[in-house]
Write an enzyme that holds these catalytic residues in place. Structure first.
Site, PDB file in Angstrom:
ATOM      1  N   GLU A  48       0.843  -1.195   0.000  1.00 13.89           N
ATOM      2  CA  GLU A  48       0.000   0.000   0.000  1.00 13.89           C
ATOM      3  C   GLU A  48       0.877   1.244   0.000  1.00 13.89           C
ATOM      4  OE1 GLU A  48      -2.820   2.525   3.072  1.00 13.89           O
ATOM      5  OE2 GLU A  48      -2.700   0.348   3.350  1.00 13.89           O
ATOM      6  N   ARG A  52       0.373  10.418   0.470  1.00 11.08           N
ATOM      7  CA  ARG A  52       0.758  11.451   1.437  1.00 11.08           C
ATOM      8  C   ARG A  52       1.931  12.289   0.956  1.00 11.08           C
ATOM      9  NH1 ARG A  52       0.280   8.044   7.167  1.00 11.08           N
ATOM     10  NH2 ARG A  52      -1.585   6.869   6.580  1.00 11.08           N
ATOM     11  N   THR A  76      -4.609   6.142   1.803  1.00  7.61           N
ATOM     12  CA  THR A  76      -5.011   7.515   2.103  1.00  7.61           C
ATOM     13  C   THR A  76      -5.867   8.078   0.972  1.00  7.61           C
ATOM     14  OG1 THR A  76      -2.804   7.694   3.120  1.00  7.61           O
ATOM     15  CG2 THR A  76      -4.201   9.624   3.227  1.00  7.61           C
ATOM     16  N   LYS A 136     -10.877  -1.993   6.790  1.00  9.13           N
ATOM     17  CA  LYS A 136      -9.680  -1.585   7.514  1.00  9.13           C
ATOM     18  C   LYS A 136     -10.121  -1.058   8.884  1.00  9.13           C
ATOM     19  CE  LYS A 136      -6.182   2.096   7.248  1.00  9.13           C
ATOM     20  NZ  LYS A 136      -5.567   3.087   6.331  1.00  9.13           N
TER      21      LYS A 136
END
Length: 216
Positions: A48, A52, A76, A136
Site C-alpha cells: 500500500e 501522502r 489515504t 480496515k
C-alpha cells in the site's frame, strides 16, 4: 454476482497474500521499484503506497509496470479524484482511512476495489449494509486495539478486518490471532532511514520477519 461482491473477493484475495500489508510513505519515486522488489523477495507482495507525498502516484506507476509479483495498492484515498488517479496509475486496490458518501458512490462506479476504514461498530454495520465484508480498522491501536476488535468478532461475524495504525512486529501477533483478522497493515517494514539510504537488504529482512507471522 454483484459488482461489490466481485470487488470484495478481489480485496480478500489481496489481503490473504501475506500476514502484513506494508503501509508505505515514499518521498522519492526512484526508490519505489527497488523497495517493492525487496518486499516481494521477502514474501510480502501486497504493498500500500499512501497518497501522502507528491511522489506517490509515480511510485505506484513504477511498481505496477516494473515489479513482477507485486500487487500495488493506494492508501489515504480521500476523494473520488484520488480513486480515479490511483486506477489510472495502475493500482490494484485502494484503501481509505474512513468513508464519505461521495467516496462510496465513486467506489460503486469504479473497477478499483476499495478497503474502507472504520473505527466504530456503527461504521462497520453501515458498510456491511452496502456489501463490504472486508474493512480496515483504523487507527487500530488508538481506537481500542486488539481487545476492541476481538469484541466485534461475535456480533459482527460476517466482517473480516485489516487493522492498521500503531501496529509493530511485536504487537502484530495479538491482532493476527483474532478470528476476524485477515492480515495487518504496518509501516515498520519500510522505515524512513532504510528508504533514504537504499538499504534494500534491510527491507527484505524486515519483510521476511513479517511474512513469517501467522494469521489465524
Amino acid at each position: 454476482m454483484s459488482s461489490i461482491e466481485t470487488k470484495q473477493q478481489q480485496v480478500e484475495a489481496t489481503l490473504r497474500l501475506a500476514p502484513v500489508v506494508p503501509v508505505v510513505i515514499i518521498d522519492d519515486a526512484r526508490a519505489a521499484v527497488p523497495m517493492a522488489r525487496a518486499l516481494v523477495a521477502g514474501g510480502i507482495p501486497a504493498i500500500e503506497v499512501t497518497l501522502r507525498t507528491p511522489a506517490a502516484l509515480d511510485a505506484i506507476r513504477a511498481i505496477a509496470a516494473e515489479v513482477e509479483g507485486a500487487v500495488v495498492g493506494v492508501g489515504t484515498v480521500l476523494t473520488p479524484r484520488d480513486l480515479e488517479h490511483a486506477r489510472q496509475a495502475g493500482a490494484k486496490f485502494a484503501v481509505s482511512p474512513g468513508v464519505s458518501p461521495k467516496l462510496l458512490a465513486a467506489a460503486d462506479d469504479s473497477d478499483l476495489p476499495l478497503l474502507p476504514g472504520v473505527a466504530t461498530a456503527s461504521e462497520a454495520m453501515s458498510l456491511l449494509e452496502r456489501g463490504y465484508r472486508h474493512l480496515k480498522f483504523f487507527p487500530a491501536v488508538p481506537a481500542g486495539g486488539h481487545k476492541l476488535l476481538g469484541a466485534w468478532a461475535s456480533p459482527l461475524p460476517q466482517i473480516r478486518f485489516c487493522p492498521t495504525g500503531g501496529i509493530s512486529l511485536t504487537s502484530a501477533p495479538e491482532f493476527l490471532s483474532l478470528p476476524n483478522v485477515v492480515c495487518v497493515g504496518g509501516s515498520w517494514l519500510t522505515p524512513v532511514d532504510k528508504l533514504k539510504s537504499g538499504d534494500w537488504a534491510g527491507i527484505e529482512a524486515l519483510a521476511r520477519e513479517a511474512a513469517a507471522l501467522k494469521a489465524r
